[in-house]
Design an enzyme around this catalytic site. Structure first.
Site: not given
Ligand code: NAP
Length: 243
Positions: A157, A41
């Protein structure tokens, strides 16, 4: 020794590429010479990811809210036109919520189901015709340990990440005869903004680094042995994960 695919010039679409796991995967695939379409975004965060690759001119920055009805149409138009094809799709964009079940609104449930399950479903479906033209078609969906387990305050979630795992496993079987690989990486507790917001009391100690996930993603894209890897689950050392 597994043969390593030369990814130079091959093309990937990465959602959520402006930070965290998505940015780490983008930087790692760029290191292997891939051209990337970066979706998220916040345009500034995507531009920063493109700059960090050191090859910003090979990167296509596509700022969009994937939950908006026309967003995926527009991405597909650009992939088929200007970007000229696709070899790898990484469904990484996602959102989490820590809220007691009875306080979770229907709107919050719908939002998580949309970004964590419906958007990957539509992107998989709409990119398959392009992936079919690739020599190394690969889909990587970023699940979670919560794709398998339930933790308190994470019903919405968990529902969305279970849905993503189910659709990925079925799709993997359906497209395997065509040589299209579908993988799920299911991490728990990666040190990104998502966890920093959910648990500001915790530091990076013992957490998984986004670069560890990126290394696995690159392995899955670069190697196509006879063993099909459908899912990789990762836990932080010695502790229960929580996202
Ligand atoms: N961190 C953990 O411990 C963890 C564990 C298990 C799974 N995951 C999964 O890993 C993935 C990445 O998460 P992360 O930990 O790297 O967190 P993050 O830094 O919050 O990244 C989430 C990303 O998703 C994008 N996003 C969210 N809603 C969106 C939308 N409507 N349209 C376009 N982009 C959107 C955000 O973009 P903007 O910032 O530009 O809005 C952000 O770049 C997610 O699927 C999460 O569920 C994370």
């Amino acid at each position: 020794m597994l043969e390593k695919i030369d990814l130079a010039g091959k093309k990937a679409l990465i959602t959520g590429a402006g930070g965290g796991i998505g940015r780490a995967i983008a930087l790692r695939l760029a290191e292997s010479g891939m051209k990337l379409a970066l979706v998220g975004r916040d345009p500034q965060k995507l531009v920063r990811t493109a700059a960090l690759t050191g090859r910003p001119l090979d990167m296509l920055v596509l700022p969009t809210d994937l939950e908006k009805p026309k967003a995926i149409d527009e991405i597909l138009r650009i992939l088929s036109g200007h970007f000229k094809g696709l070899d790898v799709l990484v469904n990484n964009a996602g959102a989490a919520l820590n809220r007691p079940f009875e306080e979770t609104s229907e709107a919050e449930f719908d939002h998580l189901m949309t970004i964590n399950a419906r958007v990957p479903f539509v992107l998989c479906q709409r990119t398959l015709p392009l992936l079919r033209q690739s020599e190394c078609p690969t889909i990587i969906n970023v699940g979670s340990v919560v794709s398998h387990k339930g933790y308190i305050y994470q019903a919405a979630y968990a529902a969305s990440k279970h849905a993503l795992l189910g659709l990925s496993k079925s799709l993997a079987k359906e497209v395997a005869p065509e040589g299209i690989r579908v993988h799920v990486i299911s991490p728990g507790s990666v040190y990104t903004d998502m966890i920093r917001i959910a648990r500001p009391d915790l530091g990076p100690e013992g957490m998984i680094a986004p670069e560890e996930i990126a290394e696995l993603a690159a392995f899955l894209v670069e190697h196509r042995g006879n063993a099909i890897i459908d899912e990789i689950e990762l836990h932080r050392t010695g502790k229960e994960p929580f996202l």
